[in-house]
Enzyme design. Sequence first.
Site, PDB file in Angstrom:
ATOM      1  CG  HIS A  49      48.828 -50.248  -3.730  1.00 26.42           C
ATOM      2  ND1 HIS A  49      48.377 -51.357  -3.744  1.00 26.42           N
ATOM      3  CD2 HIS A  49      48.682 -49.556  -2.980  1.00 26.42           C
ATOM      4  CE1 HIS A  49      47.611 -51.175  -2.695  1.00 26.42           C
ATOM      5  NE2 HIS A  49      47.636 -50.221  -2.296  1.00 26.42           N
ATOM      6  N   GLY A  63      49.053 -42.305   0.277  1.00 23.30           N
ATOM      7  CA  GLY A  63      48.482 -43.154   0.841  1.00 23.30           C
ATOM      8  C   GLY A  63      48.897 -43.144   2.171  1.00 23.30           C
ATOM      9  CG  ASP A  91      44.919 -45.231   0.803  1.00 15.29           C
ATOM     10  OD1 ASP A  91      45.039 -44.652  -0.440  1.00 15.29           O
ATOM     11  OD2 ASP A  91      45.662 -46.084   0.969  1.00 15.29           O
ATOM     12  CG  ASP A 125      51.947 -54.791  -6.253  1.00 15.42           C
ATOM     13  OD1 ASP A 125      51.529 -56.046  -6.635  1.00 15.42           O
ATOM     14  OD2 ASP A 125      53.094 -54.460  -5.891  1.00 15.42           O
ATOM     15  CG  HIS A 139      48.620 -47.640   3.143  1.00 15.73           C
ATOM     16  ND1 HIS A 139      50.006 -48.130   2.458  1.00 15.73           N
ATOM     17  CD2 HIS A 139      47.779 -47.309   2.203  1.00 15.73           C
ATOM     18  CE1 HIS A 139      49.534 -48.037   1.188  1.00 15.73           C
ATOM     19  NE2 HIS A 139      48.536 -47.483   1.166  1.00 15.73           N
ATOM     20  CG  ASP A 185      45.020 -46.515   6.567  1.00 16.08           C
ATOM     21  OD1 ASP A 185      44.166 -46.706   7.464  1.00 16.08           O
ATOM     22  OD2 ASP A 185      46.119 -45.863   6.398  1.00 16.08           O
ATOM     23  NE  ARG A 216      34.707 -51.423   6.459  1.00 17.25           N
ATOM     24  CZ  ARG A 216      36.033 -51.368   6.850  1.00 17.25           C
ATOM     25  NH1 ARG A 216      36.526 -52.781   6.468  1.00 17.25           N
ATOM     26  NH2 ARG A 216      36.655 -50.805   7.425  1.00 17.25           N
TER      27      ARG A 216
END
Length: 139
Positions: A8, A55, A60, A80, A87, A90, A96
Amino acid sequence: MNIALIAHDQKKNDLVQFVTAYQEIFKKHKLFATGTTGLRINEATGLSLTRFKSGPLGGDQEIGARIANNQMDAIFFFRDPLTAQPHEPDVTALVRLCDVYAIPLATNMGSAELLIRGLEMGLLEWRNVVKENGEGNEG
């Protein structure tokens, strides 16, 4: 090993410093990164890497697709936690997917230190067995 590098905005400097400190290890692997993060790492280290989109613009998700297709072995994603991300869905999906496919994920300097040392010591060689057996490609 295929390694993704993501950060980030508020963590980009940290990741660039980390990769610079461990570039001798990173240069032995195939590197991937999201847009600006990849550019900054390349400029600071000269390491060759494949850059995806930024991203928020789908980078991402591009890395997530590679995870789902068993084409990533480790992720260094300096997040961060104190700044809202446009996003965030995402980001959550990428984390996950790492859990679903058992991809080692470092989200801060402390976990990154452990992951890079494990990589250096060959402790991620089990990923080669997973890839050879075609695991992780279920649909």
